[in-house]
Design an enzyme around this catalytic site. Structure first.
Site, PDB file in Angstrom:
ATOM      1  N   ASN A  91       1.756   3.646  -6.698  1.00 22.12           N
ATOM      2  CA  ASN A  91       0.506   3.107  -6.163  1.00 22.12           C
ATOM      3  C   ASN A  91      -0.504   4.233  -5.980  1.00 22.12           C
ATOM      4  O   ASN A  91      -0.152   5.381  -5.675  1.00 22.12           O
ATOM      5  CB  ASN A  91       0.720   2.299  -4.881  1.00 22.12           C
ATOM      6  CG  ASN A  91       1.477   3.026  -3.786  1.00 22.12           C
ATOM      7  OD1 ASN A  91       2.257   3.940  -4.047  1.00 22.12           O
ATOM      8  ND2 ASN A  91       1.250   2.618  -2.552  1.00 22.12           N
ATOM      9  N   ILE A  92      -1.763   3.883  -6.190  1.00 20.72           N
ATOM     10  CA  ILE A  92      -2.857   4.862  -6.157  1.00 20.72           C
ATOM     11  C   ILE A  92      -3.962   4.274  -5.285  1.00 20.72           C
ATOM     12  O   ILE A  92      -4.634   3.316  -5.678  1.00 20.72           O
ATOM     13  CB  ILE A  92      -3.387   5.150  -7.581  1.00 20.72           C
ATOM     14  CG1 ILE A  92      -2.243   5.600  -8.503  1.00 20.72           C
ATOM     15  CG2 ILE A  92      -4.500   6.196  -7.533  1.00 20.72           C
ATOM     16  CD1 ILE A  92      -2.588   5.608  -9.985  1.00 20.72           C
TER      17      ILE A  92
ATOM     18  N   CYS B  13       3.311  -7.777  -4.885  1.00 23.54           N
ATOM     19  CA  CYS B  13       2.217  -8.591  -4.356  1.00 23.54           C
ATOM     20  C   CYS B  13       1.848  -9.685  -5.366  1.00 23.54           C
ATOM     21  O   CYS B  13       2.268  -9.666  -6.531  1.00 23.54           O
ATOM     22  CB  CYS B  13       1.006  -7.717  -4.036  1.00 23.54           C
ATOM     23  SG  CYS B  13       0.009  -7.291  -5.477  1.00 23.54           S
TER      24      CYS B  13
ATOM     25  N   CYS C  34      -1.644  -1.053  -7.427  1.00 27.19           N
ATOM     26  CA  CYS C  34      -0.226  -1.081  -7.080  1.00 27.19           C
ATOM     27  C   CYS C  34       0.610  -0.346  -8.131  1.00 27.19           C
ATOM     28  O   CYS C  34       0.195  -0.214  -9.296  1.00 27.19           O
ATOM     29  CB  CYS C  34       0.273  -2.517  -7.012  1.00 27.19           C
ATOM     30  SG  CYS C  34      -0.371  -3.459  -5.634  1.00 27.19           S
TER      31      CYS C  34
ATOM     32  N   GLU D 143       3.282  -1.352  -9.641  1.00 21.90           N
ATOM     33  CA  GLU D 143       3.682  -2.216 -10.756  1.00 21.90           C
ATOM     34  C   GLU D 143       2.575  -2.297 -11.803  1.00 21.90           C
ATOM     35  O   GLU D 143       2.809  -2.205 -13.004  1.00 21.90           O
ATOM     36  CB  GLU D 143       3.973  -3.641 -10.260  1.00 21.90           C
ATOM     37  CG  GLU D 143       5.054  -3.735  -9.209  1.00 21.90           C
ATOM     38  CD  GLU D 143       4.509  -3.636  -7.785  1.00 21.90           C
ATOM     39  OE1 GLU D 143       3.718  -2.717  -7.500  1.00 21.90           O
ATOM     40  OE2 GLU D 143       4.899  -4.467  -6.965  1.00 21.90           O
TER      41      GLU D 143
END
Ligand code: THU
Length: 139
Positions: A45-46, A93, A56, A58
């Site tokens: 995640n950034i 999410c 995210c 993913e």
């Protein structure tokens, strides 16, 4: 997918926690995405000072893959926790589930939620995204 492959994905997702950029939440997430061609794309995640541009783990992995011409996937492993401590499972999410719907077979794509190489859960995308909207709905 065999358990050795799963362990490899879990290890690679955990390694990503070191790169997770989270000055605001300090909730660190790592992902390892296995493509059907055997390539593994990792992601973290950034976060961003403006908050909403945060990406995210993913989606970082998916967008790295798609940007390199890879659009078919078998499985993803996701790990995450406050300060990078994996005390709970870190489910994807809704936005990330929707991105998975775009590129993955809901019945075939595996989502591994891990706390360690020994402690993990496996779901299909269909289980985590019942009656999801995907490309088939526009066909
Ligand atoms: N986060 C992910 O990386 N993946 C998810 O599916 C859920 C949330 C990140 C975004 C943000 O940096 C932090 O976790 C807290 O929401």
């Amino acid at each position: 997918m065999d358990s050795e492959k799963r362990k490899m994905l879990i290890k690679m997702a955990i390694e990503q926690l070191d790169f997770s950029y989270t000055p605001y939440s300090n909730f660190k997430v790592g992902a390892a995405l296995l493509a059907k061609n055997g390539t593994i794309f990792t992601g973290c995640n950034i976060e961003n000072a403006a908050y909403t541009p945060t990406n995210c783990a993913e989606r970082t992995a998916f967008f790295k893959a798609v940007s390199e011409g890879v659009t078919e996937f078998e499985a993803i492993c996701i790990v995450g926790g406050q300060d990078g401590v994996l005390s709970e499972f870190a489910p994807p999410c809704g936005v990330c589930r929707q991105v998975m719907m775009e590129f993955c077979d809901p019945e075939g794509f595996e989502i591994l939620l891990a706390k360690s190489t020994e402690d993990y859960l496996v779901y299909t995308l269909a289980a985590l995204m019942p009656m999801g909207f995907g490309p088939g709905n526009l066909a």
